[in-house]
Design a protein around this motif. Structure first.
Motif, short mmCIF file in Angstrom:
data_model
loop_
_atom_site.label_atom_id
_atom_site.label_comp_id
_atom_site.label_asym_id
_atom_site.label_seq_id
_atom_site.Cartn_x
_atom_site.Cartn_y
_atom_site.Cartn_z
N CYS A 125 1.33 -0.85 -0.14
CA CYS A 125 -0.18 -0.10 0.48
C CYS A 125 1.03 1.26 0.28
N CYS A 128 -0.77 2.86 3.99
CA CYS A 128 -0.44 1.76 5.47
C CYS A 128 -0.10 1.01 4.74
N TYR A 130 0.07 -2.09 4.63
CA TYR A 130 -0.50 -3.70 4.12
C TYR A 130 0.27 -3.78 2.91
N CYS A 152 -6.02 -0.64 -1.66
CA CYS A 152 -4.98 -1.10 -0.72
C CYS A 152 -6.78 -2.07 0.02
N CYS A 155 -7.08 -0.09 3.47
CA CYS A 155 -7.25 1.55 4.24
C CYS A 155 -7.88 2.34 2.52
ZN ZN Z 1 -3.55 0.79 3.44
#
Ligand code: ZN
Ligand code: BV8
Length: 245
Positions: A125, A128, A130, A152, A155
């Motif tokens: 991501c 974030c 991820y 993502c 988020c």
């Molecule tokens: Zn994210």
């Protein structure tokens, strides 16, 4: 003969490692970057493999990576990848350090693998922490069959390929581990790299500086050839086949 000499150096080695580039995957049908028909001949790296390019035109960059992911997902490890996995099983090779993002060393069975430039089948991501391995999550087909910008699931922000672009730092742990292995190695087997991309291209120089030997397999001279103790001017599959004979 060159390959016998390389074979002798390898079998006597106490701590041999391999350092590979796009050329080792050429015989699997994966395009290299700087060869005659290489990727960077048809595209400017600055337009496709930089964070600025992604910020400027994420659709174009995702189109390029989806095209490469489709092509690479059809590729299979060739006998050079398999030879390195075999040398690791025999206890001769301690690790493979690769600049490639094509996952073919892992598919060939190499266990101790350092991917300096990331992996094209992983996404992360832009906002974030991820990250996802699309092969493990079995969402590769889903991503490749859409031409939407991937988002993502945590988020909702834009996802990007988890590879290292020009101007980006290499994954911290990976570079340190690779330099540490290179400082301990008494032999480095350099296969299929032009040796122009840094800091990865320092690896064979670090081995040499610590008194290690450099064996290179490449049909053409490269940025590493000047420090090679043995230069085998052959394609990876044939060169590795002869060394393992
Ligand atoms: Zn994210
Ligand atoms: C960074 C991943 C700083 C994504 C790629 C001087 C010192 C330090 C850095 C620089 C410097 N000058 C410029 C830089 C910056 C830059 C750089 O090195 N540029 C080069 C072009 C001059 N380096 C970077 O930007 C790196 N980051 O320095 O960050 C920093 C530090 C801290 C904080 C912030 C920033 C990041 C570089 C990584 C870029 N990512 N790709 C993707 O793949 O999409 S580059 C790309 O090049 C691939 O990773 C590839 O693996 C790599 C190297 O290319 P090769 O693998 O060698 O492939 P190539 O086509 O060049 O050669 C193929 C070879 O195979 C040939 O020799 C051919 O003869 C041979 N061959 C062909 N067929 C066969 C064969 N061999 C065997 N068998 C065959 N059948």
């Amino acid at each position: 003969m060159l390959c016998e000499e390389a074979g002798r150096i390898l079998t006597k080695a106490k701590f041999a490692i391999a350092f590979t580039g796009a050329g080792i995957s050429a015989e699997s049908g994966v395009p290299t970057f700087r060869d005659a028909n290489g990727l960077w001949k048809n595209y400017r790296p600055e337009d496709l493999a930089t964070p600025e390019a992604f910020r400027r035109n994420p659709r174009l960059v995702w189109e390029f990576y989806r095209w490469r992911m489709k092509l690479i997902s059809k590729a299979r490890p060739n006998r050079a990848h398999l030879a390195l996995a075999r040398l690791e099983e025999m206890g001769i090779l301690k690790a493979v350090i690769t600049q490639n993002v094509d996952d073919l060393h892992r598919e060939a069975g190499t266990k101790n693998l350092i991917e300096l430039h990331g992996n094209i089948f992983r996404v992360r991501c832009t906002a974030c922490s991820y990250r996802e391995n699309l092969k493990e999550s079995e969402r590769l087909e889903e991503l490749l069959s859409s031409d939407e910008l991937p988002k993502c699931p945590r988020c909702g922000s834009l996802l990007r390929p988890d590879v290292v672009w020009f101007g980006e730092a290499l994954p911290k742990g990976a570079l340190e581990k690779a330099f540490e292995l290179a400082s301990k190695a008494d032999v480095v087997l350099v296969i299929g790299t032009s040796g122009v991309v840094y800091p990865a291209a320092y690896i064979p120089y670090i081995v040499k500086e610590h008194g290690g030997r450099v064996i290179e397999v490449n049909p053409r001279r490269s940025g590493i050839t000047p420090i090679a103790d043995v230069f085998i001017p052959k394609p990876a599959g044939e060169g590795m086949g002869k060394i393992l004979e």
